[in-house]
Motif scaffolding. Sequence first.
Motif, PDB file in Angstrom:
ATOM      1  N   UNK A  53       0.853  -1.182   0.000  1.00  0.00           N
ATOM      2  CA  UNK A  53       0.000   0.000   0.000  1.00  0.00           C
ATOM      3  C   UNK A  53       0.887   1.230   0.000  1.00  0.00           C
ATOM      4  N   UNK A  54       0.732   2.058  -1.026  1.00  0.00           N
ATOM      5  CA  UNK A  54       1.543   3.261  -1.141  1.00  0.00           C
ATOM      6  C   UNK A  54       0.895   4.421  -0.412  1.00  0.00           C
ATOM      7  N   UNK A  55       1.724   5.287   0.134  1.00  0.00           N
ATOM      8  CA  UNK A  55       1.185   6.505   0.707  1.00  0.00           C
ATOM      9  C   UNK A  55       0.721   7.386  -0.441  1.00  0.00           C
ATOM     10  N   UNK A  56      -0.162   8.318  -0.147  1.00  0.00           N
ATOM     11  CA  UNK A  56      -0.703   9.187  -1.195  1.00  0.00           C
ATOM     12  C   UNK A  56       0.393   9.925  -1.958  1.00  0.00           C
ATOM     13  N   UNK A  57       1.484  10.241  -1.275  1.00  0.00           N
ATOM     14  CA  UNK A  57       2.552  10.994  -1.935  1.00  0.00           C
ATOM     15  C   UNK A  57       3.285  10.175  -2.989  1.00  0.00           C
ATOM     16  N   UNK A  58       3.128   8.845  -2.953  1.00  0.00           N
ATOM     17  CA  UNK A  58       3.808   7.992  -3.918  1.00  0.00           C
ATOM     18  C   UNK A  58       2.945   7.646  -5.129  1.00  0.00           C
ATOM     19  N   UNK A  59       1.694   8.017  -5.106  1.00  0.00           N
ATOM     20  CA  UNK A  59       0.808   7.729  -6.214  1.00  0.00           C
ATOM     21  C   UNK A  59       0.967   8.802  -7.288  1.00  0.00           C
ATOM     22  N   UNK A  60       0.724   8.419  -8.521  1.00  0.00           N
ATOM     23  CA  UNK A  60       0.905   9.345  -9.629  1.00  0.00           C
ATOM     24  C   UNK A  60      -0.233  10.338  -9.771  1.00  0.00           C
ATOM     25  N   UNK A  61      -1.357  10.072  -9.198  1.00  0.00           N
ATOM     26  CA  UNK A  61      -2.478  10.980  -9.308  1.00  0.00           C
ATOM     27  C   UNK A  61      -3.406  10.599 -10.445  1.00  0.00           C
ATOM     28  N   UNK A  62      -4.310  11.501 -10.762  1.00  0.00           N
ATOM     29  CA  UNK A  62      -5.338  11.265 -11.762  1.00  0.00           C
ATOM     30  C   UNK A  62      -5.306  12.393 -12.770  1.00  0.00           C
ATOM     31  N   UNK A  63      -5.439  12.030 -14.040  1.00  0.00           N
ATOM     32  CA  UNK A  63      -5.533  13.036 -15.101  1.00  0.00           C
ATOM     33  C   UNK A  63      -6.825  12.802 -15.859  1.00  0.00           C
ATOM     34  N   UNK A  64      -7.421  13.878 -16.338  1.00  0.00           N
ATOM     35  CA  UNK A  64      -8.677  13.764 -17.082  1.00  0.00           C
ATOM     36  C   UNK A  64      -8.807  14.930 -18.056  1.00  0.00           C
ATOM     37  N   UNK A  65      -9.588  14.678 -19.084  1.00  0.00           N
ATOM     38  CA  UNK A  65      -9.990  15.734 -20.011  1.00  0.00           C
ATOM     39  C   UNK A  65     -11.463  16.025 -19.762  1.00  0.00           C
ATOM     40  N   UNK A  66     -11.800  17.306 -19.688  1.00  0.00           N
ATOM     41  CA  UNK A  66     -13.192  17.714 -19.615  1.00  0.00           C
ATOM     42  C   UNK A  66     -13.548  18.337 -20.957  1.00  0.00           C
ATOM     43  N   UNK A  67     -14.567  17.800 -21.599  1.00  0.00           N
ATOM     44  CA  UNK A  67     -15.146  18.453 -22.769  1.00  0.00           C
ATOM     45  C   UNK A  67     -16.250  19.347 -22.233  1.00  0.00           C
ATOM     46  N   UNK A  68     -16.204  20.626 -22.595  1.00  0.00           N
ATOM     47  CA  UNK A  68     -17.141  21.567 -21.996  1.00  0.00           C
ATOM     48  C   UNK A  68     -17.870  22.353 -23.075  1.00  0.00           C
ATOM     49  N   UNK A  69     -19.180  22.464 -22.873  1.00  0.00           N
ATOM     50  CA  UNK A  69     -20.017  23.293 -23.729  1.00  0.00           C
ATOM     51  C   UNK A  69     -20.593  24.385 -22.832  1.00  0.00           C
ATOM     52  N   UNK A  70     -20.633  25.595 -23.346  1.00  0.00           N
ATOM     53  CA  UNK A  70     -21.145  26.715 -22.541  1.00  0.00           C
ATOM     54  C   UNK A  70     -22.098  27.557 -23.365  1.00  0.00           C
ATOM     55  N   UNK A  71     -22.721  28.535 -22.697  1.00  0.00           N
ATOM     56  CA  UNK A  71     -23.680  29.391 -23.384  1.00  0.00           C
ATOM     57  C   UNK A  71     -23.212  30.835 -23.506  1.00  0.00           C
ATOM     58  N   UNK A  72     -21.926  31.082 -23.304  1.00  0.00           N
ATOM     59  CA  UNK A  72     -21.374  32.429 -23.460  1.00  0.00           C
ATOM     60  C   UNK A  72     -21.201  32.738 -24.950  1.00  0.00           C
ATOM     61  N   UNK A  73     -21.247  34.032 -25.304  1.00  0.00           N
ATOM     62  CA  UNK A  73     -21.037  34.391 -26.716  1.00  0.00           C
ATOM     63  C   UNK A  73     -19.640  34.005 -27.225  1.00  0.00           C
ATOM     64  N   UNK A  74     -18.631  34.079 -26.344  1.00  0.00           N
ATOM     65  CA  UNK A  74     -17.254  33.724 -26.713  1.00  0.00           C
ATOM     66  C   UNK A  74     -16.658  32.857 -25.608  1.00  0.00           C
ATOM     67  N   UNK A  75     -15.821  31.926 -25.999  1.00  0.00           N
ATOM     68  CA  UNK A  75     -15.158  31.066 -25.003  1.00  0.00           C
ATOM     69  C   UNK A  75     -14.277  31.882 -24.070  1.00  0.00           C
ATOM     70  N   UNK A  76     -13.682  32.939 -24.580  1.00  0.00           N
ATOM     71  CA  UNK A  76     -12.821  33.791 -23.754  1.00  0.00           C
ATOM     72  C   UNK A  76     -13.573  34.360 -22.551  1.00  0.00           C
ATOM     73  N   UNK A  77     -14.910  34.463 -22.670  1.00  0.00           N
ATOM     74  CA  UNK A  77     -15.719  35.009 -21.578  1.00  0.00           C
ATOM     75  C   UNK A  77     -15.833  34.054 -20.384  1.00  0.00           C
ATOM     76  N   UNK A  78     -15.494  32.794 -20.584  1.00  0.00           N
ATOM     77  CA  UNK A  78     -15.669  31.810 -19.519  1.00  0.00           C
ATOM     78  C   UNK A  78     -14.341  31.253 -18.989  1.00  0.00           C
ATOM     79  N   UNK A  79     -13.259  31.582 -19.629  1.00  0.00           N
ATOM     80  CA  UNK A  79     -11.935  31.048 -19.264  1.00  0.00           C
ATOM     81  C   UNK A  79     -11.562  31.362 -17.818  1.00  0.00           C
ATOM     82  N   UNK A  80     -12.047  32.455 -17.289  1.00  0.00           N
ATOM     83  CA  UNK A  80     -11.703  32.845 -15.906  1.00  0.00           C
ATOM     84  C   UNK A  80     -12.057  31.745 -14.906  1.00  0.00           C
TER      85      UNK A  80
END
Length: 143
Positions: A53-80
């Motif tokens: 059993x590895x301690x949490x510091x020895x685990x590589x972690x988790x990576x994911x991609x989020x595909x996101x759809x929004x209702x803003x006129x421009x994507x730049x408006x939601x990047x914040x």
Amino acid sequence: MDKFDKAIIASLRKDARKSISSISDEVNLSRSAVSERIKRLENSGIIRGYQVLLSESQKEGVAAYFEIQHKCPKSADIVHIFQEINEVVTCRGVSGEMDLLVYVKTNSMKRLHEIHEFIEGQNDITTITTHIVMSEWINNLAN
């Protein structure tokens, strides 16, 4: 399974690398008797294996991609929203049905879930689809 088997199992649960001598001292049986009992417990399937059993510091972690759809006129408006999340590695505008592709690296599934809920809770987000990274063979991004 008698009281000696139970005591041996309890000892191994505390430290599966404990020596036969140490276990025999704990349970008041000879080393050969403890060794035979452990072999019998393994062969019968009561003890199915040992693990690291590895301690949490020895685990590589988790990576994911989020595909996101929004209702803003421009994507730049939601990047914040994504700039507020330390674990966001990249946030890119993409063509197709989705508006943004966000790559996230976290230390745990729990944290990934928290990020997902935070994004999903934003008023301007209409759809979020998560793709967990299972394997990575090529990564030419600078760390």
